[in-house]
Design a protein around this motif. Sequence first.
Motif, PDB file in Angstrom:
ATOM      1  N   VAL A   1       8.685 -73.097  75.562  1.00  0.00           N
ATOM      2  CA  VAL A   1       9.300 -73.285  74.246  1.00  0.00           C
ATOM      3  C   VAL A   1      10.552 -74.151  74.367  1.00  0.00           C
ATOM      4  N   PHE A   2      11.393 -73.823  75.351  1.00  0.00           N
ATOM      5  CA  PHE A   2      12.622 -74.584  75.542  1.00  0.00           C
ATOM      6  C   PHE A   2      12.312 -76.037  75.905  1.00  0.00           C
ATOM      7  N   ALA A   3      11.307 -76.245  76.758  1.00  0.00           N
ATOM      8  CA  ALA A   3      10.909 -77.605  77.143  1.00  0.00           C
ATOM      9  C   ALA A   3      10.436 -78.390  75.923  1.00  0.00           C
ATOM     10  N   ALA A   4       9.677 -77.743  75.051  1.00  0.00           N
ATOM     11  CA  ALA A   4       9.203 -78.412  73.836  1.00  0.00           C
ATOM     12  C   ALA A   4      10.380 -78.791  72.939  1.00  0.00           C
ATOM     13  N   ALA A   5      11.378 -77.897  72.864  1.00  0.00           N
ATOM     14  CA  ALA A   5      12.564 -78.177  72.053  1.00  0.00           C
ATOM     15  C   ALA A   5      13.335 -79.369  72.613  1.00  0.00           C
ATOM     16  N   VAL A   6      13.436 -79.435  73.950  1.00  0.00           N
ATOM     17  CA  VAL A   6      14.136 -80.548  74.594  1.00  0.00           C
ATOM     18  C   VAL A   6      13.405 -81.860  74.333  1.00  0.00           C
ATOM     19  N   LEU A   7      12.080 -81.852  74.506  1.00  0.00           N
ATOM     20  CA  LEU A   7      11.296 -83.070  74.265  1.00  0.00           C
ATOM     21  C   LEU A   7      11.397 -83.500  72.803  1.00  0.00           C
ATOM     22  N   GLY A   8      11.336 -82.526  71.909  1.00  0.00           N
ATOM     23  CA  GLY A   8      11.454 -82.841  70.493  1.00  0.00           C
ATOM     24  C   GLY A   8      12.794 -83.455  70.151  1.00  0.00           C
ATOM     25  N   SER A   9      13.850 -82.939  70.778  1.00  0.00           N
ATOM     26  CA  SER A   9      15.191 -83.467  70.505  1.00  0.00           C
ATOM     27  C   SER A   9      15.343 -84.903  71.018  1.00  0.00           C
ATOM     28  N   LEU A  10      14.650 -85.242  72.108  1.00  0.00           N
ATOM     29  CA  LEU A  10      14.673 -86.622  72.595  1.00  0.00           C
ATOM     30  C   LEU A  10      14.110 -87.568  71.546  1.00  0.00           C
ATOM     31  N   VAL A  11      12.995 -87.167  70.941  1.00  0.00           N
ATOM     32  CA  VAL A  11      12.348 -87.994  69.913  1.00  0.00           C
ATOM     33  C   VAL A  11      13.230 -88.100  68.670  1.00  0.00           C
ATOM     34  N   VAL A  12      13.747 -86.956  68.213  1.00  0.00           N
ATOM     35  CA  VAL A  12      14.590 -86.943  67.014  1.00  0.00           C
ATOM     36  C   VAL A  12      15.843 -87.788  67.237  1.00  0.00           C
ATOM     37  N   GLY A  13      16.464 -87.636  68.411  1.00  0.00           N
ATOM     38  CA  GLY A  13      17.659 -88.414  68.717  1.00  0.00           C
ATOM     39  C   GLY A  13      17.391 -89.909  68.704  1.00  0.00           C
ATOM     40  N   ALA A  14      16.266 -90.325  69.306  1.00  0.00           N
ATOM     41  CA  ALA A  14      15.913 -91.747  69.333  1.00  0.00           C
ATOM     42  C   ALA A  14      15.685 -92.278  67.920  1.00  0.00           C
ATOM     43  N   LEU A  15      14.990 -91.500  67.103  1.00  0.00           N
ATOM     44  CA  LEU A  15      14.716 -91.921  65.727  1.00  0.00           C
ATOM     45  C   LEU A  15      16.011 -92.058  64.925  1.00  0.00           C
ATOM     46  N   LEU A  16      16.912 -91.087  65.061  1.00  0.00           N
ATOM     47  CA  LEU A  16      18.188 -91.159  64.356  1.00  0.00           C
ATOM     48  C   LEU A  16      19.015 -92.351  64.836  1.00  0.00           C
ATOM     49  N   GLY A  17      18.932 -92.644  66.132  1.00  0.00           N
ATOM     50  CA  GLY A  17      19.639 -93.804  66.668  1.00  0.00           C
ATOM     51  C   GLY A  17      19.115 -95.103  66.077  1.00  0.00           C
ATOM     52  N   VAL A  18      17.800 -95.200  65.969  1.00  0.00           N
ATOM     53  CA  VAL A  18      17.190 -96.393  65.367  1.00  0.00           C
ATOM     54  C   VAL A  18      17.619 -96.524  63.907  1.00  0.00           C
ATOM     55  N   VAL A  19      17.579 -95.406  63.174  1.00  0.00           N
ATOM     56  CA  VAL A  19      17.997 -95.421  61.763  1.00  0.00           C
ATOM     57  C   VAL A  19      19.448 -95.871  61.640  1.00  0.00           C
ATOM     58  N   ALA A  20      20.320 -95.306  62.494  1.00  0.00           N
ATOM     59  CA  ALA A  20      21.740 -95.651  62.439  1.00  0.00           C
ATOM     60  C   ALA A  20      21.957 -97.134  62.720  1.00  0.00           C
ATOM     61  N   ARG A  21      21.197 -97.679  63.652  1.00  0.00           N
ATOM     62  CA  ARG A  21      21.377 -99.087  64.005  1.00  0.00           C
ATOM     63  C   ARG A  21      20.796-100.014  62.941  1.00  0.00           C
ATOM     64  N   GLN A  22      19.611 -99.688  62.452  1.00  0.00           N
ATOM     65  CA  GLN A  22      18.958-100.561  61.480  1.00  0.00           C
ATOM     66  C   GLN A  22      19.676-100.563  60.141  1.00  0.00           C
ATOM     67  N   THR A  23      20.225 -99.421  59.749  1.00  0.00           N
ATOM     68  CA  THR A  23      20.912 -99.321  58.454  1.00  0.00           C
ATOM     69  C   THR A  23      22.409 -99.582  58.564  1.00  0.00           C
TER      70      THR A  23
END
Length: 450
Positions: free
Chosen positions: A12-34
Motif C-alpha cells: 500500500v505504501f509503495a503504491a502511494a509513493v508511486l502515485g505521488s511521483l506521478v501526481v508530482g510530475a503532472l503538477l510540475g508540468v501544469v505549473a510550468r505550462q501555465t
Amino acid sequence: MSFVRTYTKPRVFAAAVLGSLVVGALLGVVARQTEAGWLTDLLDQIGTIFTTLLQIAVIPLVFTAIVVGINSLRGLGGGRTAARLGGKTVLWFAITSFVASLIGIAIGRIFNPGAGGLGGVTATAKNADKAAKSVDHWGSWDAFVQGLLPENFVKAFSDGETLQVLFLALVIGAAAYSLGDKAKPFVDFTTSVFEIIQRYLGWIVRLAPIGIIGLIGAAVSNYGDALFRPLFSTTLAVYVGCLLVLFVVYPILLQFVAKVSPLKFFAKAGTAIQFAFASQSSAATLPLTRQSAVNLGVQPAYAAFATPLGSATKMDGCAAVFPAIAAIFVANLAGVSLNFWQYVGIVVVAVVGALATAGTTGWLTAFTLTTSFIGLDAKQVALGLALIYSVNPIMDMMRTATNVAGQIVVPTIVARGEGLLDDKVLNAPTDNPQHTDDGSTARHTEPAPA
C-alpha cells in the motif's frame, strides 16, 4: 484494521509513493505550462519542508546508529568476530564500488556526454557561483583529510559535519565495545536515543507521498526543458549506469553469492528503494534499509551494524557510477581526452574514497575528489558542476535508490557467508507494515507457520 496499519503495509505504501511521483510530475508540468508561479512556490515549499524534516535527524541518526551497531556485534561473538564481520562488509563495499565504477566508465564512453558542446546553454549565475564555492571547499584530498578530524565534539554536531560525526561514532563505538559492561549505561542511553530518532523518522516517512509530490513537482516545474534537454544524455547515462548496477550486478551477486532470489529481494526491499528514490537521502531511508535487511533474513544484530555503516559510506550511485560519467562529461566540455591512467584514477577514488561520500553532499564530494585526482582543470570542473546542479535533483533520485539497494545487498551477501541469514525469515511473506501504529520501525518478519 486501522487506516494507519493498512497504509503502512509495504504494498500500500509503495503504491502511494508511486502515485505521488506521478501526481508530482503532472503538477510540475501544469505549473510550468501555465506559468503558475504560486503553484511552483507551493510545490517547492512542500518539498523543502519535507526534506528539512528528514535532514533534522541525519546527524544524530548517523552517530547513534553507528555506536549502537558496533555494540550490537557483541551478541555475535568476541572482538575477532566483530573485526571479521566489519572487514568482510568493507571488502564487499569495495568490490561492488569497483564494479559500479567500471560500469560508469563504460556507459560514459558509450554516451559520451558533453561531446560537441551543449549548444550554447549556460548555467545560471546562482549555480555558477555555488559551483565555484563547492570546488574551492571540496575539491582536494587535503581538504577531505583536514575535514575528517573535528576541532571538538560539539562543533562537529553543531556544524552538521557528517564525516566528522561518522569518525567520532566509529571511535566512540569501538571504545564502548572495548569497555564492555562499564560502558553499558552509555550504550543503553544511546540505544534509547536511536529508538527515539527512528520513531520520529517513522512519523515523517508517513508523510512521504505529500513530500514527494512537492519534490518532484518542483523539479519538473523549475527545470523543465531549458537545461534538461541539453543535459539529457548526461542524465540518461547516469540512469542507465545505475539501472545496470541495480538490476544486473546486484541480482547476479544475490543469486550466485548470497543464494537469494532477486525477485524476493526486490519484493522485500522495494519500499526502501522507492523511498530513497523520492527522498534523495540514504540516511533518512536508514530505518527502512535496516528493516529490509532484517526482512531478508539478515541477523538483526549484524543488520544494525552494517546498514548504518553503509548508509554513510556505501554509495555505488553517488560515489562510483556518477563520478565516472561526470568526469567524462567535464573532460568532453573541456575538449580533453582522458587517458588510461586517468580512468584508473576514477576507479581508485571510487574504491578507496567511499568514506568521503558520507552525508548529504556525498555525490558532490565524490565528484570533486575524482576530478581533482585525475587532474582536470578546476575552472572546467566548476563549469561542469554548475550545469549538473541544474538537473541534480533528477539525477540524485536514481543515484540514491542505487545507493540504498547496495546498502541492503552487501549485508545480505556477508550474512549468507557467515551463517547469519535466516532462510525461514527470508522465505516468509512480508506482510508486516514498515512502521507500526505507534510509529516505530517494525521488527523482523515472522516465518510462516509450518
